[in-house]
Motif scaffolding. Sequence first.
Motif, mmCIF file in Angstrom:
data_model
loop_
_atom_site.group_PDB
_atom_site.id
_atom_site.type_symbol
_atom_site.label_atom_id
_atom_site.label_comp_id
_atom_site.label_asym_id
_atom_site.label_seq_id
_atom_site.Cartn_x
_atom_site.Cartn_y
_atom_site.Cartn_z
ATOM 1 N N ARG A 204 6.076 10.366 2.572
ATOM 2 C CA ARG A 204 5.106 9.373 2.112
ATOM 3 C C ARG A 204 3.685 9.906 2.282
ATOM 4 N NH1 ARG A 204 4.496 5.339 5.165
ATOM 5 N NH2 ARG A 204 4.091 3.735 3.624
ATOM 6 N N VAL A 205 2.894 9.760 1.253
ATOM 7 C CA VAL A 205 1.482 10.176 1.291
ATOM 8 C C VAL A 205 0.674 9.185 0.452
ATOM 9 C CG1 VAL A 205 1.766 12.671 1.664
ATOM 10 C CG2 VAL A 205 1.968 11.743 -0.660
ATOM 11 N N PRO A 206 -0.660 9.203 0.586
ATOM 12 C CA PRO A 206 -1.465 8.421 -0.348
ATOM 13 C C PRO A 206 -1.224 8.938 -1.778
ATOM 14 C CG PRO A 206 -2.800 9.182 1.510
ATOM 15 C CD PRO A 206 -1.482 9.901 1.586
ATOM 16 N N ILE A 207 -1.197 8.011 -2.734
ATOM 17 C CA ILE A 207 -0.966 8.394 -4.142
ATOM 18 C C ILE A 207 -2.129 7.850 -4.966
ATOM 19 C CG2 ILE A 207 0.580 8.196 -6.113
ATOM 20 C CD1 ILE A 207 2.875 7.712 -4.126
ATOM 21 N N PRO A 208 -3.070 8.675 -5.441
ATOM 22 C CA PRO A 208 -3.124 10.128 -5.277
ATOM 23 C C PRO A 208 -3.555 10.525 -3.867
ATOM 24 C CG PRO A 208 -5.099 9.369 -6.400
ATOM 25 C CD PRO A 208 -4.211 8.162 -6.233
ATOM 26 N N ASN A 209 -3.165 11.734 -3.489
ATOM 27 C CA ASN A 209 -3.445 12.235 -2.148
ATOM 28 C C ASN A 209 -4.743 13.050 -2.186
ATOM 29 O OD1 ASN A 209 -3.071 12.868 0.538
ATOM 30 N ND2 ASN A 209 -1.564 14.476 0.147
ATOM 31 N N TRP A 236 7.796 10.343 -16.087
ATOM 32 C CA TRP A 236 7.210 9.218 -15.354
ATOM 33 C C TRP A 236 7.645 9.234 -13.898
ATOM 34 C CZ3 TRP A 236 11.653 6.871 -13.823
ATOM 35 C CH2 TRP A 236 12.736 6.799 -14.722
ATOM 36 N N ASP A 237 6.960 8.428 -13.093
ATOM 37 C CA ASP A 237 7.312 8.224 -11.683
ATOM 38 C C ASP A 237 7.513 6.727 -11.446
ATOM 39 O OD1 ASP A 237 6.807 10.918 -11.255
ATOM 40 O OD2 ASP A 237 5.382 10.592 -9.611
ATOM 41 N N VAL A 238 8.306 6.399 -10.444
ATOM 42 C CA VAL A 238 8.365 5.029 -9.929
ATOM 43 C C VAL A 238 7.942 5.070 -8.478
ATOM 44 C CG1 VAL A 238 9.766 2.983 -9.562
ATOM 45 C CG2 VAL A 238 10.364 4.588 -11.362
ATOM 46 N N ASP A 298 0.380 2.560 -13.952
ATOM 47 C CA ASP A 298 -0.916 3.193 -13.718
ATOM 48 C C ASP A 298 -0.721 4.680 -13.910
ATOM 49 O OD1 ASP A 298 -2.243 0.850 -12.982
ATOM 50 O OD2 ASP A 298 -1.436 0.985 -10.929
ATOM 51 N N GLU A 299 -1.745 5.323 -14.457
ATOM 52 C CA GLU A 299 -1.630 6.769 -14.568
ATOM 53 C C GLU A 299 -2.250 7.405 -13.327
ATOM 54 O OE1 GLU A 299 -1.818 8.280 -18.546
ATOM 55 O OE2 GLU A 299 -3.006 9.987 -17.789
ATOM 56 N N VAL A 300 -1.455 8.218 -12.633
ATOM 57 C CA VAL A 300 -1.945 8.917 -11.441
ATOM 58 C C VAL A 300 -1.653 10.403 -11.611
ATOM 59 C CG1 VAL A 300 -1.890 9.058 -8.921
ATOM 60 C CG2 VAL A 300 -1.353 6.886 -10.042
ATOM 61 N N ASN A 301 -2.684 11.215 -11.506
ATOM 62 C CA ASN A 301 -2.536 12.659 -11.724
ATOM 63 C C ASN A 301 -1.878 12.949 -13.067
ATOM 64 O OD1 ASN A 301 -3.695 13.749 -9.301
ATOM 65 N ND2 ASN A 301 -1.885 13.034 -8.186
ATOM 66 N N GLY A 302 -2.211 12.149 -14.074
ATOM 67 C CA GLY A 302 -1.697 12.385 -15.420
ATOM 68 C C GLY A 302 -0.276 11.902 -15.637
ATOM 69 N N VAL A 303 0.306 11.227 -14.649
ATOM 70 C CA VAL A 303 1.704 10.793 -14.762
ATOM 71 C C VAL A 303 1.750 9.262 -14.772
ATOM 72 C CG1 VAL A 303 3.980 10.880 -13.669
ATOM 73 C CG2 VAL A 303 2.412 12.819 -13.447
ATOM 74 N N PRO A 304 2.481 8.643 -15.706
ATOM 75 C CA PRO A 304 2.667 7.196 -15.644
ATOM 76 C C PRO A 304 3.467 6.832 -14.391
ATOM 77 C CG PRO A 304 3.399 8.090 -17.767
ATOM 78 C CD PRO A 304 3.171 9.257 -16.857
ATOM 79 N N VAL A 305 2.874 5.980 -13.545
ATOM 80 C CA VAL A 305 3.544 5.576 -12.308
ATOM 81 C C VAL A 305 3.823 4.074 -12.374
ATOM 82 C CG1 VAL A 305 3.441 5.469 -9.794
ATOM 83 C CG2 VAL A 305 2.404 7.411 -11.003
ATOM 84 N N VAL A 306 5.096 3.729 -12.425
ATOM 85 C CA VAL A 306 5.519 2.334 -12.491
ATOM 86 C C VAL A 306 5.639 1.801 -11.068
ATOM 87 C CG1 VAL A 306 7.370 0.795 -13.253
ATOM 88 C CG2 VAL A 306 6.762 2.796 -14.631
ATOM 89 N N ASP A 307 5.209 0.565 -10.854
ATOM 90 C CA ASP A 307 5.244 -0.030 -9.517
ATOM 91 C C ASP A 307 6.632 -0.603 -9.228
ATOM 92 O OD1 ASP A 307 4.836 -1.267 -7.145
ATOM 93 O OD2 ASP A 307 3.271 -2.652 -7.851
ATOM 94 N N GLY A 308 7.365 0.068 -8.358
ATOM 95 C CA GLY A 308 8.702 -0.403 -7.991
ATOM 96 C C GLY A 308 8.755 -0.928 -6.570
#
Length: 633
Positions: A204-209, A236-238, A298-308
């Motif tokens: 686990r880290v801050p996203i973005p770190n 994508w990321d979740v 949300d886009e984080v570091n160019g990646v769509p990040v879905v809130d799961g």
Amino acid sequence: MTDTHSTTDRSTTETDAADDRDPLFARIPRRDFMKAGAAAGAMGSLAGCTGLLDSDGDQQAAADVDASVPPGELDDYYAFLSGGHSGDIRVYGVPSMRQIMRIPVFNVESARGYGFDDETHEMLQNSGGYTWGDTHHPRVSQTDNEYDGEWLFVNDKANGRMARIDLKYFETDAIIDLPNHQGTHGACMLMPDSRYVFGVGELRVPIPNDGRDLDDPSEYGSTLSAMSPDPFDHEWDVRVDCNLDNGDSGKEGEWFFTTSYNSEEGVTESEMTAADTDYVVAFNIPRIEDAVEAGEYDEVNGVPVVDGTEDSPLNDDGEPLVRYIDVPTNPHGVSVTPDGQYAIASGKLDPTCTIIEIDQLNEVDDPNDAVVGRVNVGNGPLHTAYDGRGHAYTTLFVDSQVVKWDIEAAVDAEMGSEDPVIEKHDVHYSPGHLIAAESYTSEAQGDWLIVLNKLSKDRFLPVGPVFPENDQLFYIGDDDAGMELVKDTPAYPEPHDASIVRADRLDPASVYDPDDLELDFISPADEDNFIERDGDQVHIEMYNQRNHFGFEDITVQEGDEVTIRSTNIEQEEDILHSLAIPEHDVNVKLAPQETREVTFTADEPGVYWMYCAYFCSALHLEMRSRLLVEPAD
Ligand code: RUQ
Ligand code: CUA
Ligand code: CA
């Protein structure tokens, strides 16, 4: 002799179509396995079997299984083992356990010139520029829940990356740096058809770190990253709040499972082990795709990040994106049974395995109602494999054993019962993963099982304070006789997981197809071979073959940036050359019909013998040309 058994015959019966599909299959010689009943007693004690108990509670003797593959004969299976922090993949033959090849992935490797030519050097540079990685989970692509032999994917737990290996050439051909991961641990594809490759973010880290929330762990998170297999792209990321550990896919293209040992969102060991339960996290992939499609990210570091996360509005409705199933504290492995019915999570700190009925996840309101069984297996359960006959095999890290148990009996038994346990067998020592042949597919073969032991202690000649690991081969094809230990295999540190794939499912090339390579083929024709200067850049193209390079001399100026592109024009398999240049760190492997390019600076005047490092013929030592570097004026 009372009985004859042949694993090769067995696979042939099951897949007669393979004979038509793949000429390689026909090349695999038949071998007969002799199970000598007379030798059974001796083998039983030799194997140190602690446990197959018959109905009277008496210990039974294991049968004698011949796992030798005589000189000149080929194995029935490939095993792809991760090399751990060696950063590579090792290829074994099973059942011989001979190491056939290594495939460098995140490491620079001189024997194969990996990381030395411009293409592989840039691939490593462009994915972070690290010189090492930590491979854990090699998974082969599947079609219809069967291995298709196309690709192998593996994670980098050290630097948050995933790599793709092309099984036509047994070479790493793409690496993705996952920007929202620190430590990609679990790795698997979405079944049945490998539509996504998943990397599971462990730390686990801050996203973005990027310096925010440094000391506010409640703001940290992990993501599951999805990539397309070909082209190999990050999709994508979740995001979740807890950590994520190991992962495996359901068989129906819907659910993907990971374990989480840090539901506490802690940062110290005591915080991470504080709660009585953690999670199996179940990702509903079609629902996540809908959210991505609808722009709910949300886009984080160019990646769509879905809130799961658990409080995500996307998890509110009747069909949540992510379901959190409570399991006893700090689980580790999760794997799906070959029939796709259950996901089974191993307890690690708890002596149980938890059985989740996958279909139930679509029915129940409370995901905990999908838990249909919990079996008490012993201390330190880490990973579970399957034989396709309804048995599960779980490693017990603390007890140094593998426990075989009956899955349906465990569903029928009371929660926490030991009754479904059939057998416990000692291993040497402290096992992590174990892998049964094709157990990650719907076609579990039920014959061979490899147990990857972290400690080898007294099993091999001493080699100083760094010990090898011990990869132990078991025969599991005879339920009456029980598990039989047939081989110890020392392993350089340190395999974690593996995939065992029937040999006829692969069709590797033995020479390159020049059309598969980016660089143009350089034939011996004069117009193909040249030395060209543009300012202080020198570009050279030349072929090579037994026993010379295209040019006997190449003259450049001190300080020139030199690019040499070379083709090995041999058509005969197994005739490799290389281009090695002393004192310039140049070392390019050239297999038959392969073209590679290397760029270096000629920074010291002098004579340098360019030579071939593969022993290619009787005149191999004479296969050398001069690089003459003239002093600058
Ligand atoms: S995880 S055993 Cu990647 Cu268990 Cu190593
Ligand atoms: Cu070419 Cu040695
Ligand atoms: Ca925990």
